[in-house]
Design a protein around this motif. Structure first.
Motif, mmCIF file in Angstrom:
data_model
loop_
_atom_site.group_PDB
_atom_site.id
_atom_site.type_symbol
_atom_site.label_atom_id
_atom_site.label_comp_id
_atom_site.label_asym_id
_atom_site.label_seq_id
_atom_site.Cartn_x
_atom_site.Cartn_y
_atom_site.Cartn_z
ATOM 1 N N CYS B 23 32.442 37.243 38.428
ATOM 2 C CA CYS B 23 33.056 36.424 39.474
ATOM 3 C C CYS B 23 34.494 36.877 39.652
ATOM 4 N N ASN B 24 34.838 37.172 40.880
ATOM 5 C CA ASN B 24 36.230 37.475 41.220
ATOM 6 C C ASN B 24 36.670 36.539 42.333
ATOM 7 N N TYR B 25 37.925 36.183 42.317
ATOM 8 C CA TYR B 25 38.417 35.254 43.325
ATOM 9 C C TYR B 25 39.668 35.813 43.981
ATOM 10 N N SER B 26 39.982 35.217 45.110
ATOM 11 C CA SER B 26 41.195 35.583 45.827
ATOM 12 C C SER B 26 41.895 34.307 46.256
ATOM 13 N N SER B 27 43.171 34.221 45.929
ATOM 14 C CA SER B 27 43.946 33.054 46.331
ATOM 15 C C SER B 27 45.420 33.367 46.204
ATOM 16 N N SER B 28 46.206 32.800 47.097
ATOM 17 C CA SER B 28 47.652 33.014 47.054
ATOM 18 C C SER B 28 48.352 31.912 46.256
ATOM 19 N N LYS B 78 27.022 34.911 28.054
ATOM 20 C CA LYS B 78 26.247 34.238 27.024
ATOM 21 C C LYS B 78 25.719 35.316 26.093
ATOM 22 N N PRO B 79 25.909 35.158 24.790
ATOM 23 C CA PRO B 79 25.535 36.218 23.845
ATOM 24 C C PRO B 79 24.038 36.420 23.699
ATOM 25 N N SER B 80 23.247 35.370 23.967
ATOM 26 C CA SER B 80 21.807 35.487 23.787
ATOM 27 C C SER B 80 21.124 34.495 24.734
ATOM 28 N N VAL B 81 20.455 35.009 25.737
ATOM 29 C CA VAL B 81 19.884 34.118 26.746
ATOM 30 C C VAL B 81 18.473 33.685 26.372
ATOM 31 N N HIS B 82 18.084 32.584 26.995
ATOM 32 C CA HIS B 82 16.750 32.028 26.779
ATOM 33 C C HIS B 82 16.044 31.929 28.119
ATOM 34 N N ILE B 83 14.739 31.876 28.060
ATOM 35 C CA ILE B 83 13.952 31.743 29.294
ATOM 36 C C ILE B 83 14.461 30.594 30.151
ATOM 37 N N SER B 84 14.850 29.519 29.515
ATOM 38 C CA SER B 84 15.290 28.326 30.239
ATOM 39 C C SER B 84 16.611 28.528 30.973
ATOM 40 N N ASP B 85 17.275 29.632 30.720
ATOM 41 C CA ASP B 85 18.523 29.927 31.437
ATOM 42 C C ASP B 85 18.264 30.506 32.826
ATOM 43 N N THR B 86 17.020 30.787 33.134
ATOM 44 C CA THR B 86 16.678 31.296 34.460
ATOM 45 C C THR B 86 17.066 30.272 35.514
ATOM 46 N N ALA B 87 17.962 30.652 36.392
ATOM 47 C CA ALA B 87 18.498 29.727 37.391
ATOM 48 C C ALA B 87 19.476 30.482 38.284
ATOM 49 N N GLU B 88 20.022 29.762 39.246
ATOM 50 C CA GLU B 88 21.063 30.320 40.116
ATOM 51 C C GLU B 88 22.403 29.833 39.582
ATOM 52 N N TYR B 89 23.350 30.756 39.502
ATOM 53 C CA TYR B 89 24.665 30.425 38.973
ATOM 54 C C TYR B 89 25.718 30.656 40.054
ATOM 55 N N PHE B 90 26.543 29.636 40.235
ATOM 56 C CA PHE B 90 27.577 29.706 41.246
ATOM 57 C C PHE B 90 28.951 29.623 40.611
ATOM 58 N N CYS B 91 29.804 30.522 41.029
ATOM 59 C CA CYS B 91 31.215 30.466 40.675
ATOM 60 C C CYS B 91 31.932 29.757 41.818
ATOM 61 N N ALA B 92 32.907 28.941 41.490
ATOM 62 C CA ALA B 92 33.613 28.198 42.523
ATOM 63 C C ALA B 92 35.092 28.085 42.172
ATOM 64 N N VAL B 93 35.883 27.895 43.200
ATOM 65 C CA VAL B 93 37.328 27.780 43.021
ATOM 66 C C VAL B 93 37.839 26.614 43.861
ATOM 67 N N SER B 94 38.835 25.931 43.350
ATOM 68 C CA SER B 94 39.527 24.926 44.139
ATOM 69 C C SER B 94 41.016 25.113 43.935
ATOM 70 N N VAL B 95 41.757 24.774 44.947
ATOM 71 C CA VAL B 95 43.204 24.914 44.872
ATOM 72 C C VAL B 95 43.781 23.789 44.038
ATOM 73 N N ALA B 96 44.650 24.133 43.146
ATOM 74 C CA ALA B 96 45.310 23.115 42.335
ATOM 75 C C ALA B 96 46.032 22.144 43.258
ATOM 76 N N GLY B 97 45.671 20.872 43.139
ATOM 77 C CA GLY B 97 46.272 19.861 43.998
ATOM 78 C C GLY B 97 45.679 19.833 45.392
ATOM 79 N N GLY B 98 44.557 20.503 45.564
ATOM 80 C CA GLY B 98 43.965 20.612 46.895
ATOM 81 C C GLY B 98 42.859 19.624 47.176
ATOM 82 N N GLY B 99 42.751 18.592 46.355
ATOM 83 C CA GLY B 99 41.778 17.553 46.646
ATOM 84 C C GLY B 99 40.350 17.888 46.278
#
Lengths: 117, 114
Positions: B23-28, B78-99
């Motif tokens: 995950c990479n983000y961009s923010s000023s 994660k150092p060692s994954v399990h079958i149950s970890d199969t899923a969609e993973y989302f990275c997200a960002v919010s601005v500090a103080g941005g509600g």
């Protein structure tokens, strides 16, 4: 922990009808609710932000007259898709923020899958 | 405005192998960073978050992420994954103080195979 209940989980409706989706915070007061839309295999797009007792703030490109959001109490927010059309078919997810939250943590509902025929 | 990039749309991995979701983000401005997991037809569950302090954040289910300001990254591991970890993973960002308005990445489908 904080729980948000979203109902219905699935709804199928005919084109031209309106559908209401409810989002309830079960064990906390959600002063702010966010509504997201998710298309298949895509990310969540923020539609609007609603604060209890005031009008929702819509993101650019979201039709406020089509997606009516009501946040009349601290535990309930509703999204009504008016005159739904097939292109409105999507997965809608709400999330709530505790009024006293200083940790910037949102609690998400399980989502509502809307299919418009 | 902020943006989040998840370059890998799918990551296949064998069970018990390690995994890294990028995950990479961009923010000023200063941001808060999050990882969420979504199982089929369900909402999002918070895995972990970075608000401030230690750059190594530990979350639920054995996941951890490291905030790297110079590289504007927040990779999930994660150092060692399990079958149950199969899923969609989302990275997200919010601005500090941005509600708390979250900007999500496009997601990474983690598929754990036997």
């Amino acid at each position: 922990g904080a729980v948000v209940s979203q109902h219905p989980s699935r709804v199928i409706c005919k084109s031209g009808t309106s559908v209401k989706i409810e989002c309830r915070s079960l064990d906390f007061q959600a002063t702010t609710m966010f509504w997201y839309r998710q298309f298949p295999k895509q990310s969540l797009m923020l539609m609007a932000t609603s604060n209890e007792g005031s009008k929702a703030t819509y993101e650019q490109g979201v039709e406020k007259d089509k997606f009516l959001i009501n946040h009349a109490s601290l535990t309930l927010s509703t999204l009504t898709v008016t005159s739904a059309h097939p292109e409105d078919s999507s997965f809608y997810i709400c999330s709530g923020r505790r009024g006293d939250s200083g940790a910037n943590v949102l609690t998400f509902g399980a989502g509502s899958r809307l299919t418009v025929l | 405005a902020q943006s989040v990039t998840q370059l890998d749309s799918q990551v296949p991995v064998f069970e018990e192998a390690p995994v890294e979701l990028r995950c990479n983000y961009s923010s000023s401005v200063s941001v808060y960073l999050f990882w969420y997991v979504q199982y089929p037809n369900q909402g999002l569950q918070l895995l972990l978050k970075y608000l401030s302090g230690s750059t190594l954040v530990k979350g639920i289910n054995g996941f951890e992420a490291e905030f790297n300001k110079s590289q504007t990254s927040f990779h999930l591991r994660k150092p060692s994954v399990h079958i149950s970890d199969t899923a969609e993973y989302f990275c997200a960002v919010s601005v500090a103080g941005g509600g708390n308005k979250l900007t999500f990445g496009t997601g990474t489908q983690l598929k754990v195979e036997l």
